[in-house]
Each structure stands twice: as C-alpha cells, then as structure tokens.
Design a protein around this motif. Sequence first.
Motif, PDB file in Angstrom:
ATOM      1  N   HIS A  98       0.853  -1.184   0.000  1.00 35.70           N
ATOM      2  CA  HIS A  98       0.000   0.000   0.000  1.00 35.70           C
ATOM      3  C   HIS A  98       0.898   1.246   0.000  1.00 35.70           C
ATOM      4  N   VAL A  99       0.509   2.243  -0.807  1.00 44.65           N
ATOM      5  CA  VAL A  99       1.339   3.436  -0.937  1.00 44.65           C
ATOM      6  C   VAL A  99       0.494   4.699  -0.848  1.00 44.65           C
ATOM      7  N   ASN A 100       1.169   5.803  -0.549  1.00 47.27           N
ATOM      8  CA  ASN A 100       0.581   7.142  -0.577  1.00 47.27           C
ATOM      9  C   ASN A 100       1.285   7.952  -1.663  1.00 47.27           C
ATOM     10  N   LEU A 101       0.554   8.914  -2.214  1.00 43.31           N
ATOM     11  CA  LEU A 101       1.138   9.842  -3.183  1.00 43.31           C
ATOM     12  C   LEU A 101       1.005  11.254  -2.649  1.00 43.31           C
ATOM     13  N   GLN A 102       2.125  11.970  -2.587  1.00 45.26           N
ATOM     14  CA  GLN A 102       2.113  13.369  -2.187  1.00 45.26           C
ATOM     15  C   GLN A 102       2.680  14.221  -3.319  1.00 45.26           C
ATOM     16  N   ALA A 103       1.905  15.215  -3.739  1.00 41.68           N
ATOM     17  CA  ALA A 103       2.347  16.166  -4.755  1.00 41.68           C
ATOM     18  C   ALA A 103       2.548  17.518  -4.088  1.00 41.68           C
ATOM     19  N   THR A 104       3.720  18.099  -4.255  1.00 40.71           N
ATOM     20  CA  THR A 104       4.039  19.387  -3.645  1.00 40.71           C
ATOM     21  C   THR A 104       4.362  20.392  -4.749  1.00 40.71           C
ATOM     22  N   CYS A 123       6.595  20.665  -9.792  1.00 41.29           N
ATOM     23  CA  CYS A 123       5.875  19.926  -8.753  1.00 41.29           C
ATOM     24  C   CYS A 123       6.645  18.651  -8.426  1.00 41.29           C
ATOM     25  N   ARG A 124       6.819  18.389  -7.136  1.00 40.06           N
ATOM     26  CA  ARG A 124       7.479  17.151  -6.710  1.00 40.06           C
ATOM     27  C   ARG A 124       6.425  16.095  -6.390  1.00 40.06           C
ATOM     28  N   TYR A 125       6.610  14.898  -6.933  1.00 38.66           N
ATOM     29  CA  TYR A 125       5.715  13.768  -6.687  1.00 38.66           C
ATOM     30  C   TYR A 125       6.482  12.695  -5.919  1.00 38.66           C
ATOM     31  N   VAL A 126       5.958  12.331  -4.757  1.00 39.13           N
ATOM     32  CA  VAL A 126       6.606  11.323  -3.925  1.00 39.13           C
ATOM     33  C   VAL A 126       5.603  10.210  -3.632  1.00 39.13           C
ATOM     34  N   ILE A 127       5.984   8.985  -3.962  1.00 37.61           N
ATOM     35  CA  ILE A 127       5.181   7.804  -3.636  1.00 37.61           C
ATOM     36  C   ILE A 127       5.887   7.086  -2.506  1.00 37.61           C
TER      37      ILE A 127
END
Length: 209
Positions: A98-104, A123-127
């Motif tokens: 299971h993962v989360n995605l954060q876009a900054t 924009c930074r995308y972190v999974i």
Amino acid sequence: MTDNRKFRSLKTLVISGSLLSLTACQELPPFNFAVKDVPVSQQVVQADLRSITVNVAHPDEKTGHLDPSTDKALPAIKEALNDALNRATIFQDDAAKHVNLQATVLKLDPPAIGITMVTDMDCRYVITDRSTGVPIFNEVITSQGKVPMGFSWIGVIRAKESINRAVQNNIAGFLDKLEHSPITIARTSMSSAPVVSNSPDKTATTETN
C-alpha cells in the motif's frame, strides 16, 4: 515602487483574480486541469494507492516564484491528478503493498502581461510505501503552459488557460515518468490479469501550508 515590484504586483493581481474565479467569477471559463487523452498505461505499479495529498511547498523548498493564491487551486489539482491516475489504471488495487502519493507544488509562476501568456510550474511527486515509510518514487516534474493571442484577445483568459495547460502538462509529465520508472512492470508480464485502477480511500485529504 521599482519596476520589478510593480511587475510582481501586477502578476499577483492577475493570478489571484483568476484563482478566485474558481468560485466567484461567472464570466470567465472555469479552471480545467484535467489531462486530455490519458492512455491506459502499458506498465503497472504493483501497489495499491491509498491516498493522495496535494500541498504547497514551504519557503525553503520553492524552486521559483510561487504565487500566494496557489493554495486556492489545490483541490482542483488533486481532482485532476486523481482523474488522470484513474484513467491510466497504473496502480493495482489488489496488491499487498500500500502506498501514498504526495504532490508538492514548488513553483507556479503565472504571466502578468504579454501577447503569448506563459505559466511555469514545478511539482514534486513522492510515492511512499505505507508499511516502511520509505519513498519508492521521488521526482520533480517541470512543465510550461503557453497560450498565444489567437486563443483569446482577453488577456486574463489567456493567462488562465496558460495555468490550465501548465498543470495539465505537469500531471501528464508525472504519468509518463512514473510509467517508465523502475518501480513498474509490464502489464503483459503479470501472472494474472487483476483489475488495476487508482482508488484512493475517502480519507485522502488536500493539505495546504
């Protein structure tokens, strides 16, 4: 006031007025960050995407001008990101991971005046793997939205459309980078054919700073 400060003030006025029109202005067309023609991904991330958050960078994270009204656009950016992922079907609902995605949003630099309106966005995308807290994907996507005079003679409409295109291109760039990243496998190489789609849980939130 110096010319540079006047320019920045005008730029802020243009974008602030546009962003506020998300709810207030009926004359101008609404923001539309939805990416056109999203193909089904030929690669699959063997992970279940549980949540998506979208926020604005802290001052020490910024990569360029970040308009003060950017936070007004975050819900629409999140909706467009979620929609694009749904159509790409790149995540796997029945995966054990299971993962989360954060876009900054690191930069959103809209135009002030000009014939061709240009908006720049980073924009930074972190999974992140929810079980370990370790990022498995971390990329900054740079995009640009250009709108020529032929689109509309009204400057604020061209400026607004340039923001639309910058966000659309950024999300499309993220999907392309993700599809070609080492964390994916070919859809045809999977031992079975599970249903693959992005279905963030209802607790997913949009965060602002």
